[in-house]
Write a protein that holds these residues in place. Structure first.
Motif, PDB file in Angstrom:
ATOM      1  N   UNK A  14       0.855  -1.184   0.000  1.00 43.53           N
ATOM      2  CA  UNK A  14       0.000   0.000   0.000  1.00 43.53           C
ATOM      3  C   UNK A  14       0.892   1.235   0.000  1.00 43.53           C
ATOM      4  N   UNK A  15       0.665   2.081  -0.954  1.00 41.14           N
ATOM      5  CA  UNK A  15       1.538   3.241  -1.137  1.00 41.14           C
ATOM      6  C   UNK A  15       1.477   4.171   0.064  1.00 41.14           C
ATOM      7  N   UNK A  16       2.653   4.622   0.461  1.00 38.47           N
ATOM      8  CA  UNK A  16       2.779   5.645   1.500  1.00 38.47           C
ATOM      9  C   UNK A  16       3.805   6.669   1.020  1.00 38.47           C
ATOM     10  N   UNK A  17       3.517   7.905   1.218  1.00 34.73           N
ATOM     11  CA  UNK A  17       4.420   8.972   0.772  1.00 34.73           C
ATOM     12  C   UNK A  17       5.522   9.192   1.799  1.00 34.73           C
ATOM     13  N   UNK A  18       6.318   8.143   2.026  1.00 32.97           N
ATOM     14  CA  UNK A  18       7.432   8.222   2.965  1.00 32.97           C
ATOM     15  C   UNK A  18       8.669   7.630   2.314  1.00 32.97           C
ATOM     16  N   UNK A  19       9.844   8.053   2.786  1.00 30.21           N
ATOM     17  CA  UNK A  19      11.089   7.507   2.263  1.00 30.21           C
ATOM     18  C   UNK A  19      11.232   6.037   2.635  1.00 30.21           C
ATOM     19  N   UNK A  20      10.735   5.662   3.816  1.00 31.25           N
ATOM     20  CA  UNK A  20      10.797   4.251   4.206  1.00 31.25           C
ATOM     21  C   UNK A  20      10.045   3.377   3.208  1.00 31.25           C
ATOM     22  N   UNK A  21       8.864   3.834   2.804  1.00 28.28           N
ATOM     23  CA  UNK A  21       8.092   3.045   1.837  1.00 28.28           C
ATOM     24  C   UNK A  21       8.821   2.974   0.502  1.00 28.28           C
ATOM     25  N   UNK A  22       9.375   4.087   0.050  1.00 24.62           N
ATOM     26  CA  UNK A  22      10.096   4.105  -1.229  1.00 24.62           C
ATOM     27  C   UNK A  22      11.253   3.113  -1.205  1.00 24.62           C
ATOM     28  N   UNK A  23      12.015   3.102  -0.127  1.00 28.02           N
ATOM     29  CA  UNK A  23      13.163   2.200  -0.027  1.00 28.02           C
ATOM     30  C   UNK A  23      12.716   0.745   0.089  1.00 28.02           C
ATOM     31  N   UNK A  24      11.612   0.503   0.779  1.00 32.09           N
ATOM     32  CA  UNK A  24      11.079  -0.858   0.871  1.00 32.09           C
ATOM     33  C   UNK A  24      10.639  -1.355  -0.506  1.00 32.09           C
ATOM     34  N   UNK A  25       9.937  -0.518  -1.238  1.00 35.14           N
ATOM     35  CA  UNK A  25       9.495  -0.866  -2.585  1.00 35.14           C
ATOM     36  C   UNK A  25      10.703  -1.096  -3.494  1.00 35.14           C
ATOM     37  N   UNK A  26      11.719  -0.259  -3.347  1.00 38.11           N
ATOM     38  CA  UNK A  26      12.934  -0.401  -4.164  1.00 38.11           C
ATOM     39  C   UNK A  26      13.661  -1.702  -3.826  1.00 38.11           C
ATOM     40  N   UNK A  27      13.675  -2.060  -2.549  1.00 38.74           N
ATOM     41  CA  UNK A  27      14.325  -3.298  -2.129  1.00 38.74           C
ATOM     42  C   UNK A  27      13.628  -4.512  -2.733  1.00 38.74           C
ATOM     43  N   UNK A  28      12.301  -4.528  -2.718  1.00 39.18           N
ATOM     44  CA  UNK A  28      11.555  -5.644  -3.292  1.00 39.18           C
ATOM     45  C   UNK A  28      11.737  -5.706  -4.806  1.00 39.18           C
ATOM     46  N   UNK A  29      11.807  -4.539  -5.443  1.00 42.64           N
ATOM     47  CA  UNK A  29      12.032  -4.502  -6.883  1.00 42.64           C
ATOM     48  C   UNK A  29      13.417  -5.050  -7.221  1.00 42.64           C
ATOM     49  N   UNK A  30      14.408  -4.671  -6.427  1.00 37.95           N
ATOM     50  CA  UNK A  30      15.753  -5.209  -6.602  1.00 37.95           C
ATOM     51  C   UNK A  30      15.743  -6.735  -6.491  1.00 37.95           C
ATOM     52  N   UNK A  31      15.066  -7.248  -5.466  1.00 39.74           N
ATOM     53  CA  UNK A  31      14.992  -8.700  -5.294  1.00 39.74           C
ATOM     54  C   UNK A  31      14.295  -9.355  -6.480  1.00 39.74           C
ATOM     55  N   UNK A  32      13.269  -8.712  -6.987  1.00 39.86           N
ATOM     56  CA  UNK A  32      12.520  -9.285  -8.113  1.00 39.86           C
ATOM     57  C   UNK A  32      13.379  -9.370  -9.367  1.00 39.86           C
ATOM     58  N   UNK A  33      14.004  -8.265  -9.763  1.00 39.42           N
ATOM     59  CA  UNK A  33      14.715  -8.254 -11.043  1.00 39.42           C
ATOM     60  C   UNK A  33      15.949  -9.158 -11.000  1.00 39.42           C
ATOM     61  N   UNK A  34      16.646  -9.213  -9.853  1.00 38.52           N
ATOM     62  CA  UNK A  34      17.829 -10.076  -9.781  1.00 38.52           C
ATOM     63  C   UNK A  34      17.431 -11.556  -9.779  1.00 38.52           C
ATOM     64  N   UNK A  35      16.340 -11.884  -9.103  1.00 40.00           N
ATOM     65  CA  UNK A  35      15.865 -13.267  -9.105  1.00 40.00           C
ATOM     66  C   UNK A  35      15.365 -13.656 -10.481  1.00 40.00           C
ATOM     67  N   UNK A  36      14.720 -12.719 -11.173  1.00 39.67           N
ATOM     68  CA  UNK A  36      14.233 -13.000 -12.530  1.00 39.67           C
ATOM     69  C   UNK A  36      15.401 -13.335 -13.458  1.00 39.67           C
TER      70      UNK A  36
END
Length: 227
Positions: free
Chosen positions: A74-96
């Motif tokens: 769930x989107x939140x306008x916080x830096x913590x959320x942005x970094x969490x989303x970026x971390x999951x995206x990193x995990x996704x693309x490297x695993x792919x």
């Protein structure tokens, strides 16, 4: 009314213990061992292919879970959320990329994907290569340095823009569902080849899928369905 079949009990007998059994038992077990080894030798190439394919299953399961986590965010306008989303995206693309490249596992070529999913694949590869694996100027990352001079001092300012998909790109789910189905079909193709070559049934363990795997009844049973 038929009674439900009772689960069978299985016992593991080390080969070293066979010599302590009665003679007729020893002959029976040695005959079973010889028969099994003969069958395995016939199917050696197919078993190697099956082993490579099975090595891809953990990556496929990880991708399904990461995509589920991204899609559930769930989107939140916080830096913590942005970094969490970026971390999951990193995990996704490297695993792919690990799944696609194969390595010890079973890779998937771009040509194996349907035409409509190839641009999605290309975008993930570019994202991994230019943004996450290397700082190679991906279009989603823009930074600039501004230097001002006032009262004899230099003032440094940094402008930084980072683009991202909230919860991952919409097409990632379709891509993973195709790959899941592809892995499932490859698995059963190998099992059919083993059956044809040996004349025996080859049964792969299966179970109920986790909650984070698609429960669409029209979707093929997935690699994520297997323990």
């Amino acid at each position: 009314m038929e009674e439900p079949e009772q689960p069978r009990d299985y016992f593991v007998l080390p080969e070293e213990a066979i010599k302590f059994l009665p003679e007729e038992w020893q002959q029976h077990f040695h005959a079973l061992i010889d028969e099994g080894q003969a069958v395995l030798e016939i199917a050696d190439d197919n078993l190697r292919n099956l082993n490579r394919l099975v090595h891809a299953f953990p990556s496929m399961a990880s991708l399904r879970y990461i995509q589920h986590r991204l899609a559930s965010t769930k989107f939140e306008a916080t830096m913590d959320w942005v970094l969490e989303n970026d971390m999951l995206t990193l995990a996704f693309v490297t695993t792919y990329v690990r799944l696609i490249d194969g390595g010890i596992g079973s890779g998937v070529s771009r040509s194996a994907l349907p035409p409509e999913l190839r641009p999605v694949h290309d975008n993930i590869i570019e994202l991994r290569n230019k943004r996450y694996a290397h700082n190679a100027g991906h279009e989603s990352i823009i930074g600039s340095l501004e230097i001002g001079f006032e009262s004899g001092n230099f003032d440094i300012g940094v402008n930084f823009n980072m683009g991202f998909h909230v919860g991952g790109a919409n097409d990632w789910k379709s891509l993973l569902e195709f790959l899941d189905s592809l892995m499932f079909n490859r698995l059963h193709a190998q099992l059919e080849k083993l059956k044809e070559k040996t004349g025996r049934e080859w049964i792969f363990p299966s179970g109920s899928p986790p909650q984070w795997v698609s429960t669409d009844p029209e979707h093929n049973p997935s690699v994520g369905d297997t323990p």
